[in-house]
Design a protein around this motif. Structure first.
Motif, PDB file in Angstrom:
ATOM      1  N   GLU A  18       0.833  -1.212   0.000  1.00 24.94           N
ATOM      2  CA  GLU A  18       0.000   0.000   0.000  1.00 24.94           C
ATOM      3  C   GLU A  18       0.864   1.256   0.000  1.00 24.94           C
ATOM      4  O   GLU A  18       0.592   2.206  -0.737  1.00 24.94           O
ATOM      5  N   ASP A  21       2.441   1.594  -3.454  1.00 25.05           N
ATOM      6  CA  ASP A  21       1.481   2.131  -4.432  1.00 25.05           C
ATOM      7  C   ASP A  21       1.301   3.632  -4.256  1.00 25.05           C
ATOM      8  O   ASP A  21       1.244   4.392  -5.236  1.00 25.05           O
ATOM      9  N   GLU A  22       1.198   4.043  -3.005  1.00 28.16           N
ATOM     10  CA  GLU A  22       1.013   5.469  -2.711  1.00 28.16           C
ATOM     11  C   GLU A  22       2.212   6.283  -3.195  1.00 28.16           C
ATOM     12  O   GLU A  22       2.059   7.341  -3.803  1.00 28.16           O
ATOM     13  N   LYS A  23       3.409   5.762  -2.926  1.00 23.87           N
ATOM     14  CA  LYS A  23       4.632   6.457  -3.347  1.00 23.87           C
ATOM     15  C   LYS A  23       4.730   6.521  -4.872  1.00 23.87           C
ATOM     16  O   LYS A  23       5.076   7.569  -5.441  1.00 23.87           O
ATOM     17  N   THR A  25       2.293   6.417  -7.067  1.00 17.81           N
ATOM     18  CA  THR A  25       1.273   7.341  -7.591  1.00 17.81           C
ATOM     19  C   THR A  25       1.723   8.789  -7.428  1.00 17.81           C
ATOM     20  O   THR A  25       1.653   9.583  -8.373  1.00 17.81           O
ATOM     21  N   LYS A  26       2.186   9.141  -6.223  1.00 19.79           N
ATOM     22  CA  LYS A  26       2.615  10.516  -5.962  1.00 19.79           C
ATOM     23  C   LYS A  26       3.799  10.905  -6.844  1.00 19.79           C
ATOM     24  O   LYS A  26       3.852  12.004  -7.388  1.00 19.79           O
TER      25      LYS A  26
END
Length: 667
Positions: A18, A21-23, A25-26
């Motif tokens: 998770e 994925d967040e990293k 995307t950013k």
């Protein structure tokens, strides 16, 4: 593992994915915005540059270059995160510091931060990650930027993760026969070399992470992972040394086949491939006197195929002795070079022999032969034309004419061969080939390059900071002397195995001899990971070796000794069991003969010195081209026309040690 621990590991993997994925995307959004911003900024500068003064333009240019560097760094890290997306890490350790907290460290191909101060994944190259490779559970320590950190390694754990799911998790020790290593060793080989980051062994890690010594010489037995170690060392140095980039690292490969074979490893590790070359490329770069320069492979073919070679002459030309003989020849040439006449330039500037000899023998005595002449020409031009060197070419011509010398290195090499300094009887017809032929033999090319260096200075590469030389035993001492002159500012990692020497004219008792050129640490890799116990036992007998450790645990296949008539049957047998099979011959002539025999019966590749890409499924290849490669199964082919002689046992050893799981030898 109990169910509770397994659930905790699954939960940790879920949290890690998770965050990952967040990293991603950013970063993806930021990279896109940065690209748009950079394009807008470039457009603005272009439209308004007429209104900006020089100071403003320089400031804008500096800011733009800084932004571009930051964007490249961000993109590189983004690519690394994408590579670990499906399998974020492969190992973890629990380390209790003597004077600090207990640390639960997960190790992957690159790092991922949980917050500003905490990593959820550590790069395998990070200082604390060395604990995983270097220690069993128990007392341990690692070198951090702040000093040595001591403590207790309480647990080592490995993971097999596929598509973000835990396939297997197990605790292990440093035992060389650990489960993950055995699983990797049992796999069939691939078309290209793979990284070994999750199975690096302690002795390999000592080479990979060594930054105390500028130069390393590594003697490693067949299958000890020398090439893998070299590539992982490069990845480590790129991580460890500030401002070191792939463009500043050079790998000397034995041939293009080998270059292609290793081309995936650094990208798998998240790094760009380095500059790669062969020594032949450098010969071609420096030698302009001949249209073609014989390659090392064709040099070998002359010996193994032609037979009509004056072996004593070639041994002398490859020897350490001839280096001193050539240096003495050049020293004598300089000593006996005298201006007996002077010259007049432009009907005004006159120079007497005494003044010219003083300049040549005293003023510029620290320079090479032709460097002296060049500096004399520059000095005379500047003296007579108000500090300008525009007439230097005119003066060089006049100086050479006064000496009765032409800058003809073909002539000087022939003159050396005719001189008292050349310590071997050589036919006039051999010497004349150097004048009349368009191609120069390999052994003569090495001497020509060294002679040119002695007489006009060596080509100097200021850019390369790290040089890696693989298959080091196949380079003679003269080649290393030339390389040391070309890359004066570089650090070296030199890897080889004296038992795999395929140069029939030159042999090292130990690679430690190279310490004469570089102050180096000498390291031995003594364990082999490639071949089965039966194959190792057989190859030991070829060279009378004893100190080789067999690591593999697998179904034992005896080495089979077969006759020529069994070839097609053997191929069918091996194709049923393995992903790839190599038929290794003594030379290219035999390889082509075998290929012609089999090409209508099997889908088979023929590999020669010009091959770059080929299928490993079934191929026929000469032993001297198979260096560094490995195959699931190998047939070492011999017939009445291509038997290995007693003094060719090293080549036979190379052929046999290509096999991982099964070996068939024709005798």
């Amino acid at each position: 593992m109990n169910a509770k621990e397994m659930q905790e590991e699954r939960e940790h993997l879920k949290i890690t994915c998770e965050l990952l994925d967040e990293k991603i995307t950013k970063m993806g959004e930021h990279i896109f915005e940065s690209k748009e911003k950079a394009e807008d900024f470039s457009r603005y500068v272009w439209e308004n540059k007429g209104d900006m003064d020089v100071q403003e333009l320089n400031s804008v240019r500096t800011e733009s270059e800084m932004d571009a560097r930051n964007m490249l760094r961000e993109r590189d890290y983004f690519k690394k995160l994408m590579k670990i997306k499906e399998a974020p890490y492969f190992a973890s350790i629990i380390f209790q510091e003597d004077e600090g907290a207990k640390r639960d460290i997960y190790i992957g191909m690159t790092y991922l931060k949980k917050d500003e101060f905490t990593n959820i994944i550590y790069d395998w190259r990070a200082p604390i990650s060395s604990l995983f490779y270097d220690y069993e559970t128990g007392k341990a320590e690692y070198v951090a930027p702040e000093g040595i950190i001591k403590g207790e390694l309480e647990r080592k754990r490995q993971y097999k993760i596929e598509n973000r799911k835990l396939v297997r998790v197990f605790d292990n020790s440093l035992n060389i026969n650990d489960e993950m290593l055995q699983e990797v060793l049992a796999e069939n080989s691939n078309e290209k070399m793979k990284n070994i980051v999750n199975t690096i062994q302690q002795e390999q890690n000592q080479v990979i992470r060594n930054t105390r010594d500028k130069n390393l010489i590594v003697q490693g037995i067949a299958g000890s992972g020398k090439t893998s170690v070299a590539l992982h060392r490069i990845a480590f140095l790129l991580y460890k040394i500030p401002n070191l980039t792939s463009e500043k690292i050079l790998i000397f490969s034995p041939n293009q086949i080998f270059t292609e074979y290793i081309s995936n490893v650094l990208p798998e590790l998240g790094e760009e491939n380095t500059v790669q070359t062969t020594f032949h490329d450098y010969l071609h770069k420096i030698i302009s006197e001949y249209k073609n320069v014989e390659t090392f492979i064709h040099f070998l073919a002359r010996y193994y195929q032609d037979g009509d070679v004056d072996k004593g002459l070639v041994i002398y030309k490859q020897s350490k002795e001839i280096i001193k003989d050539m240096e003495d020849y050049v020293d004598d040439l300089i000593k006996n070079t005298k201006f007996k006449t002077g010259f007049v330039e432009n009907k005004v500037f006159e120079y007497q022999p005494k003044e010219l000899n003083q300049m040549f023998h005293e003023r510029y005595s620290n320079l090479t032969f032709f460097e002296r002449i060049k500096e004399m020409a520059i000095k005379l031009s500047e003296s007579n034309y108000r500090g300008k060197s525009g007439k230097k070419n005119t003066y060089q011509k006049l100086i050479l004419e006064a000496l009765g010398i032409k800058k003809d290195f073909k002539y000087f090499l022939r003159d050396f061969y005719k001189s008292k300094f050349f310590k071997y009887e050589i036919k006039e017809s051999e010497i004349n080939k150097l004048k009349n032929n368009k191609e120069i033999n390999y052994e003569d090319a090495l001497l020509l390059v060294y002679l040119k260096g002695l007489m006009e200075g060596f080509y100097y590469d200021r850019y390369m900071e790290q040089v890696v030389i693989d298959e080091a035993q196949d380079y003679n001492f003269l080649q290393y002397k030339i390389i040391s002159k070309i890359f004066k500012r570089a650090n070296f990692t030199i890897l080889g195995d004296i038992n795999q020497n395929i140069n029939p004219y030159y042999h090292y008792d130990s690679l430690d001899e190279l310490n004469e050129l570089w102050k180096s640490r000498y390291i031995e890799l003594s364990k082999t990971y490639r071949s089965s116990e039966e194959i190792i036992e057989y190859t030991n007998k070829i060279l009378g070796l004893k100190h080789i450790s067999a690591i593999r645990k697998e179904v034992h296949q005896p080495v089979l000794i077969h006759k020529q008539s069994d070839l097609e049957t053997d191929i069918n047998l091996l194709k049923e069991k393995y992903k790839n099979t190599a038929i290794v011959t003594k030379d290219e002539v035999t390889a082509l003969r075998v290929y012609d025999r089999l090409k209508n019966k099997f889908k088979i590749s023929y590999v020669d010195a010009n091959s770059e890409e080929f299928s490993k499924e079934l191929l026929v290849i000469p032993a001297y081209l198979a260096k560094g490669l490995e195959f699931d199964s190998v047939i070492v082919y011999q017939d009445d026309k291509s038997k290995y002689d007693k003094d060719e046992k090293n080549l036979l050893y190379v052929a046999c040690t290509r096999a991982q799981h099964e070996l068939i030898v024709f005798e």
